[in-house]
Design an enzyme around this catalytic site. Structure first.
Site, short mmCIF file in Angstrom:
data_model
loop_
_atom_site.label_atom_id
_atom_site.label_comp_id
_atom_site.label_asym_id
_atom_site.label_seq_id
_atom_site.Cartn_x
_atom_site.Cartn_y
_atom_site.Cartn_z
CB CYS A 51 4.26 -5.48 -5.67
SG CYS A 51 3.36 -5.33 -7.22
CB CYS A 54 4.67 -9.39 -7.05
SG CYS A 54 5.83 -8.16 -7.69
CG HIS A 116 7.88 -5.00 -8.96
ND1 HIS A 116 6.55 -4.76 -8.69
CD2 HIS A 116 8.56 -3.91 -8.51
CE1 HIS A 116 6.42 -3.59 -8.09
NE2 HIS A 116 7.62 -3.05 -7.97
CG ASN A 154 -3.56 5.08 -17.24
OD1 ASN A 154 -3.67 5.64 -18.33
ND2 ASN A 154 -4.61 4.84 -16.47
CB SER A 162 -2.38 3.43 -8.05
OG SER A 162 -2.99 2.27 -8.58
CG HIS A 165 3.84 -5.82 -11.28
ND1 HIS A 165 4.51 -6.77 -10.54
CD2 HIS A 165 3.55 -6.41 -12.46
CE1 HIS A 165 4.61 -7.88 -11.24
NE2 HIS A 165 4.04 -7.68 -12.42
CG HIS A 167 -0.90 -2.77 -14.00
ND1 HIS A 167 0.00 -1.99 -13.30
CD2 HIS A 167 -2.11 -2.17 -13.84
CE1 HIS A 167 -0.64 -0.96 -12.74
NE2 HIS A 167 -1.92 -1.06 -13.06
CD GLN A 169 -6.87 -0.13 -14.89
OE1 GLN A 169 -8.03 -0.24 -14.51
NE2 GLN A 169 -6.10 0.90 -14.58
#
Length: 354
Positions: A51, A54, A116, A154, A162, A165, A167, A169
């Site tokens: 990943c 990570c 993760h 997203n 994509s 993990h 996350h 933005q």
């Protein structure tokens, strides 16, 4: 014939976007033989050596993540906006029918947790609070030099994520994007006509009604908005006038972390899957050319747009009439809110199944 919003087709008006949504609740009775999406994988390792996000791993551009132990943010390696570019200008051709504008900005990635396998509803409230604090800090920093700061997530491959993990933005831009510009205009008009924030009046109306309320605490309210387009769309609102994340008190930040955990757990429990969605904060912009400095018409709010309609494998598609006519939904906002209210907010299905 007496109108029944749970049976009869009707339209609802979205005052933020000044658009109509067609509601067709009778269509839920139709059989489904269309596309079946694959559900999200519910089991992931705590750490994935492959990943890019990570702790301690090498990202696609060769940078190495620190061995972070909490929420971690960094500049996006493949940013949609760049900090440097040509001088601000408008390029026009074809009698003004082909127009471009030069833009600049900054893009960042926020890893919610070093683990993760943990999405927001499975994180501890204290760890979600770290995410909330980071949202607040980055907004306050970036809005000083950018017109707009878009914080978003997203979640899930079906929403185009994509990397699994967990996350989010942050995109900060030199311009006010199209939808926030419309939201600014609608709130500004309501403020001039009524002397109060549109979304604060709306929150109070929802509190009085209650039929679309999903979650509530001392400082925050989560509703399926009256004009919702996506099947289980929700709107997160503060109960007092707050223009942006930077104005939240310490108690309001903690309450925000708590309510996020509760209603996102309801989302996951709905179809017993890691519920996909796109979410984002709308809040007062920075300096925008052509706008005055007054931001009192703004009310902080967050939208959650999940695509799932009938199960973990059947999503809502925006096609045909939605693309060419106007938005349409198959269950009423009240029906969606009631279904979410019936679910546990305290026990996540993965804990229950264990």
């Amino acid at each position: 014939m007496k109108f029944n919003p749970d049976d009869h087709p009707h339209r609802r008006y979205n005052p933020l976007l000044q658009q109509w949504v067609l509601v067709s609740p009778h269509r839920t009775k139709r059989p489904w033989q269309g596309k079946q999406e694959e559900g999200e994988l519910n089991q992931r390792p705590e750490y994935d050596p492959k990943c890019y996000l990570c702790p301690g791993n090498t990202r696609a551009n060769g940078e190495v993540n620190p061995a972070y132990g909490a929420t971690y943010a960094f500049d996006n390696d493949f940013a949609a906006l760049l900090t440097e570019g040509p001088e601000p200008s408008i390029i026009s051709a074809g009698n003004g029918l082909m127009t471009a504008q030069t833009v600049t900005g900054e893009c960042r990635v926020i890893c919610f947790s070093p683990r993760h396998d943990l999405t927001l509803p499975e994180m501890a409230s204290d760890d979600i609070l770290s995410v909330v604090n980071l949202w607040c800090e980055h907004y306050q920093e970036l809005v000083q030099r950018h017109a707009w700061v878009q914080i978003f997530e997203n979640k899930g491959a079906v929403m185009g994520c994509s990397n699994p993990h967990p996350h989010g933005q942050i995109w900060a831009s030199s311009y006010l994007p199209s939808e926030p510009a419309q939201v600014d205009s609608s709130q500004r008009l309501y403020w001039h006509e009524n002397g109060r924030p549109l979304l604060l009046d709306y929150a109070n109306a929802e509190l009085a009604d209650g039929s679309r309320t999903v979650e509530e605490n001392e400082h925050w309210l989560v509703v399926v908005p009256y004009w919702a387009l996506w099947p289980y769309e929700t709107l997160l609102l503060p109960k007092r006038h707050v223009r942006h994340l930077g104005e939240l008190s310490r108690d309001e930040r903690r309450s925000l972390a708590n309510i996020l955990k509760l209603f996102l757990t309801r989302y996951d429990n709905l179809f017993e899957t890691s519920f996909p969605y796109s979410m984002g904060w709308h809040q007062a912009p920075g300096n925008v050319e052509g706008l005055d400095d007054n931001r009192d018409h703004w009310q902080l709010h967050a939208h959650f747009y999940p695509p799932l309609l009938r199960s973990a494998s059947v999503k809502k598609f925006m096609v045909g009439y939605e693309m060419l006519g106007e938005g349409q939904r198959d269950i009423s906002a009240e029906q969606a809110a009631e279904r979410l209210r019936q679910l546990s907010a305290n026990l996540h299905y993965r804990q229950k199944n264990k």
